[in-house]
Design a protein around this motif. Sequence first.
Motif, PDB file in Angstrom:
ATOM      1  N   ASP A  39       0.849  -1.183   0.000  1.00 37.05           N
ATOM      2  CA  ASP A  39       0.000   0.000   0.000  1.00 37.05           C
ATOM      3  C   ASP A  39       0.885   1.233   0.000  1.00 37.05           C
ATOM      4  N   ALA A  40       0.340   2.329  -0.490  1.00 40.07           N
ATOM      5  CA  ALA A  40       1.223   3.466  -0.733  1.00 40.07           C
ATOM      6  C   ALA A  40       0.583   4.792  -0.401  1.00 40.07           C
ATOM      7  N   VAL A  41      -0.605   4.781   0.240  1.00 41.54           N
ATOM      8  CA  VAL A  41      -1.272   6.054   0.493  1.00 41.54           C
ATOM      9  C   VAL A  41      -0.388   6.944   1.370  1.00 41.54           C
ATOM     10  N   ALA A  42       0.233   6.343   2.389  1.00 45.43           N
ATOM     11  CA  ALA A  42       1.061   7.130   3.297  1.00 45.43           C
ATOM     12  C   ALA A  42       2.234   7.758   2.555  1.00 45.43           C
ATOM     13  N   PHE A  43       2.909   6.968   1.725  1.00 43.72           N
ATOM     14  CA  PHE A  43       4.049   7.508   0.968  1.00 43.72           C
ATOM     15  C   PHE A  43       3.580   8.618   0.029  1.00 43.72           C
ATOM     16  N   ALA A  44       2.458   8.352  -0.662  1.00 41.54           N
ATOM     17  CA  ALA A  44       1.970   9.329  -1.631  1.00 41.54           C
ATOM     18  C   ALA A  44       1.639  10.643  -0.935  1.00 41.54           C
ATOM     19  N   VAL A  45       0.978  10.554   0.233  1.00 37.65           N
ATOM     20  CA  VAL A  45       0.618  11.782   0.948  1.00 37.65           C
ATOM     21  C   VAL A  45       1.874  12.541   1.366  1.00 37.65           C
ATOM     22  N   LEU A  46       2.871  11.819   1.896  1.00 32.97           N
ATOM     23  CA  LEU A  46       4.087  12.506   2.337  1.00 32.97           C
ATOM     24  C   LEU A  46       4.829  13.125   1.155  1.00 32.97           C
ATOM     25  N   LEU A  47       4.888  12.397   0.035  1.00 36.06           N
ATOM     26  CA  LEU A  47       5.578  12.953  -1.132  1.00 36.06           C
ATOM     27  C   LEU A  47       4.889  14.218  -1.613  1.00 36.06           C
ATOM     28  N   MET A  48       3.541  14.187  -1.631  1.00 39.30           N
ATOM     29  CA  MET A  48       2.842  15.376  -2.120  1.00 39.30           C
ATOM     30  C   MET A  48       2.858  16.506  -1.097  1.00 39.30           C
ATOM     31  N   ASN A  49       2.952  16.172   0.199  1.00 39.91           N
ATOM     32  CA  ASN A  49       3.120  17.219   1.216  1.00 39.91           C
ATOM     33  C   ASN A  49       4.323  18.084   0.866  1.00 39.91           C
ATOM     34  N   MET A  50       5.367  17.417   0.372  1.00 39.47           N
ATOM     35  CA  MET A  50       6.577  18.141   0.006  1.00 39.47           C
ATOM     36  C   MET A  50       6.314  19.120  -1.137  1.00 39.47           C
ATOM     37  N   ALA A  51       5.382  18.755  -2.032  1.00 38.09           N
ATOM     38  CA  ALA A  51       5.154  19.579  -3.218  1.00 38.09           C
ATOM     39  C   ALA A  51       4.151  20.694  -2.955  1.00 38.09           C
ATOM     40  N   VAL A  52       3.508  20.670  -1.781  1.00 34.95           N
ATOM     41  CA  VAL A  52       2.425  21.631  -1.531  1.00 34.95           C
ATOM     42  C   VAL A  52       2.848  23.097  -1.660  1.00 34.95           C
ATOM     43  N   PRO A  53       3.993  23.508  -1.099  1.00 31.71           N
ATOM     44  CA  PRO A  53       4.345  24.929  -1.259  1.00 31.71           C
ATOM     45  C   PRO A  53       4.418  25.346  -2.726  1.00 31.71           C
ATOM     46  N   MET A  54       4.969  24.450  -3.575  1.00 31.44           N
ATOM     47  CA  MET A  54       5.073  24.788  -4.987  1.00 31.44           C
ATOM     48  C   MET A  54       3.695  24.831  -5.640  1.00 31.44           C
ATOM     49  N   ILE A  55       2.845  23.859  -5.318  1.00 32.99           N
ATOM     50  CA  ILE A  55       1.496  23.858  -5.886  1.00 32.99           C
ATOM     51  C   ILE A  55       0.768  25.136  -5.491  1.00 32.99           C
ATOM     52  N   ASP A  56       0.865  25.490  -4.213  1.00 30.75           N
ATOM     53  CA  ASP A  56       0.184  26.707  -3.752  1.00 30.75           C
ATOM     54  C   ASP A  56       0.708  27.941  -4.472  1.00 30.75           C
ATOM     55  N   TYR A  57       2.017  27.954  -4.714  1.00 29.32           N
ATOM     56  CA  TYR A  57       2.615  29.121  -5.365  1.00 29.32           C
ATOM     57  C   TYR A  57       2.058  29.300  -6.767  1.00 29.32           C
ATOM     58  N   TYR A  58       1.920  28.215  -7.510  1.00 33.93           N
ATOM     59  CA  TYR A  58       1.488  28.332  -8.898  1.00 33.93           C
ATOM     60  C   TYR A  58      -0.021  28.362  -9.081  1.00 33.93           C
ATOM     61  N   THR A  59      -0.779  28.120  -8.022  1.00 36.53           N
ATOM     62  CA  THR A  59      -2.232  28.111  -8.202  1.00 36.53           C
ATOM     63  C   THR A  59      -2.902  29.223  -7.416  1.00 36.53           C
ATOM     64  N   GLN A  60      -2.151  30.249  -7.063  1.00 31.45           N
ATOM     65  CA  GLN A  60      -2.769  31.364  -6.342  1.00 31.45           C
ATOM     66  C   GLN A  60      -3.919  31.934  -7.174  1.00 31.45           C
ATOM     67  N   PRO A  61      -5.083  32.041  -6.581  1.00 26.58           N
ATOM     68  CA  PRO A  61      -6.204  32.574  -7.341  1.00 26.58           C
ATOM     69  C   PRO A  61      -5.969  34.035  -7.688  1.00 26.58           C
ATOM     70  N   ARG A  62      -6.515  34.456  -8.822  1.00 25.40           N
ATOM     71  CA  ARG A  62      -6.373  35.836  -9.260  1.00 25.40           C
ATOM     72  C   ARG A  62      -7.150  36.752  -8.316  1.00 25.40           C
ATOM     73  N   VAL A  63      -6.498  37.805  -7.898  1.00 27.92           N
ATOM     74  CA  VAL A  63      -7.186  38.769  -7.048  1.00 27.92           C
ATOM     75  C   VAL A  63      -8.202  39.507  -7.900  1.00 27.92           C
ATOM     76  N   PHE A  64      -9.387  39.756  -7.360  1.00 29.36           N
ATOM     77  CA  PHE A  64     -10.430  40.409  -8.130  1.00 29.36           C
ATOM     78  C   PHE A  64      -9.952  41.770  -8.631  1.00 29.36           C
ATOM     79  N   GLY A  65     -10.057  41.988  -9.934  1.00 29.46           N
ATOM     80  CA  GLY A  65      -9.625  43.254 -10.492  1.00 29.46           C
ATOM     81  C   GLY A  65      -8.250  43.185 -11.118  1.00 29.46           C
ATOM     82  N   GLN A  66      -7.493  42.126 -10.792  1.00 27.92           N
ATOM     83  CA  GLN A  66      -6.149  41.993 -11.350  1.00 27.92           C
ATOM     84  C   GLN A  66      -6.243  41.636 -12.833  1.00 27.92           C
ATOM     85  N   GLN A  67      -5.302  42.174 -13.640  1.00 31.92           N
ATOM     86  CA  GLN A  67      -5.309  41.862 -15.065  1.00 31.92           C
ATOM     87  C   GLN A  67      -4.979  40.383 -15.253  1.00 31.92           C
ATOM     88  N   SER A  68      -5.801  39.695 -16.035  1.00 31.78           N
ATOM     89  CA  SER A  68      -5.557  38.269 -16.201  1.00 31.78           C
ATOM     90  C   SER A  68      -4.322  38.017 -17.051  1.00 31.78           C
TER      91      SER A  68
END
Lengths: 347, 234
Positions: free
Chosen positions: A314-343
């Motif tokens: 089984d690999a759910v634990a490994f998968a979760v830990l591996l993706m935990n590591m990637a979370v800061p990067m995911i958050d950085y690239y998926t920041q929602p557009r602030v209302f009014g900001q030029q797309s």
Amino acid sequence: MRFLTITSPHSARPNSVTVTMLWVIVALLPGAVAMTWYFGWGIAIHMLLASITAVVAEGLVLKLRRRPALPAIQDLSAVVTALLFAIAIPPLLPWWLTLLGTAFAIIVAKHLYGGIGYNPFNPAMVGYVLLLISYPVEMTTWLPPIMLNQTPLDFAQTLHAIFTGSLPPGLSWDGITMATPLDEMRNQLNHNRMISEIRQSPLWGDFGGLGWEWVGNWYLLGGAILLYKRIISWHIPVSMLGAVLVMAMLFHFLDQESHPFGLFHIFSGGTLLGAFFIATDPVTASTTHRGQLIYGACIGLITYVIRRWGGYPDAVAFAVLLMNMAVPMIDYYTQPRVFGQQSSSNE
Amino acid sequence: MATSSYGRLIKEGLWSNNQALVALLGLCPLLAVTNTAVNGLGLGLATLVVLTLSNATISIIRNWVRPEVRLPVFVLIIASFVTAVELSMMAWFYELYRILGIFIPLIVTNCTIIGRAEAFASKNPLGRSLVDGLAMGLGFTLVLTALGAMREIIGLGTLFSQADLMFGEVAAGLYMSLGEDFKGMLLAILPPGAFIGLGFMIALKNLIDKQLSRARKAVAVATTHPAPAAGGTA
């Protein structure tokens, strides 16, 4: 988080971490009770043992950090970590391993990184993986579900087995233990047997292992409670389960005799528990909705890849830990557009 | 710094500028071979020898090597000593050499050695460079051995196993075991154990430093009026 428009009087909820954690515990109960029903008192004993260890460890480490211990213990986050850890481990695991895993989860994975809200890795899964890597034999010694178990242990015998490592006379460890369905499927496939042949054994239910798939259903119910109470959003569970299902079905249709049906992967191992309770941990998961979809899908993908081609059943634990590591990067690239900001200025 | 005494050099090498715990140099061999105390000691001593010899040689030739070509020359000197150490180990400690394997030739890439050559030996006379090499090497060896011992005890429940490979049959008596029933924590001898172990060692060192500086500050406060200036450097 969505803010509901309600008419006055607006009253703030009290300590919302406690309320959230309380609901997680409530949602976890159906699955935990089902586990205890199918696999004996060991699960319940370990839940108690892990909870006590977690609270003591939390108190100790907070005292060491010169922080007030009581509010942090009252928020129940340590208990949730302990419970998630306890239902992931085998029911007859020696007591000191539970102590070790829980203490490591709370002290190293949670508090050395700054305590609740600061830990990059899911503490329960860190404790689980620590034990899985360090003690592979003990951590894969599972009991068969109640309907296949010829010699179920009663409460006193289970207690005895956990604390002294000895079984009642006439029983041997090899005799009473059984591999998990994922492990079993993997072993049989490694022996070049076909799925249709493997599934003739009485071990199997409709989708996954007998008993196991019902535990999965109760986690699903718990997940529904969490969704209904808006404690988790649908993004992570749906994308994670979706990814597992898509991968599994793809390979199933390519080669039906060596890849089990997609729902087998959903109802086996920690998939459902992981999708609703572990991957959705608000501290370690991605915080944007788009990010959560990516995060969940990657967890599902890695889970399937490790189950199919990796070294662990089984690999759910490994998968979760591996993706935990990637979370800061995911958050950085998926920041929602602030209302009014030029797309156009957005990536 | 340049006028400090030999005692200060030794203190820096062993503690306040320890290459493994403070400078965090040479982590690749440090983390890779320290799964037992003897492996750590073996690699540590090999590094100590190379570091001392290269420091001494570079200090002697420091006035003749033009600055433009100094790094290639340093690397050449270090590589020669590493080769010599490797061949000696092959001759006299063949079993240990086989266990340490690729990490003996890799001493040449250990940043500690080129770091000390560049930062110290190329600017200081022979005697001081020699002492610096010895002290830095010894500090590195101690960390390697301590980390190796810690990981060996937690992971295998033994201490100084295979010590006879290094010191002959006499050292077999050094071997200690926590008993056959001890179930070692496998993680400790796997790579993550090295990172976690080193992290705890650095934390312990910082804790001791903090306590020492606090005690020193308390003494200073007791003897004179409270001074606003901070204590020692980190």
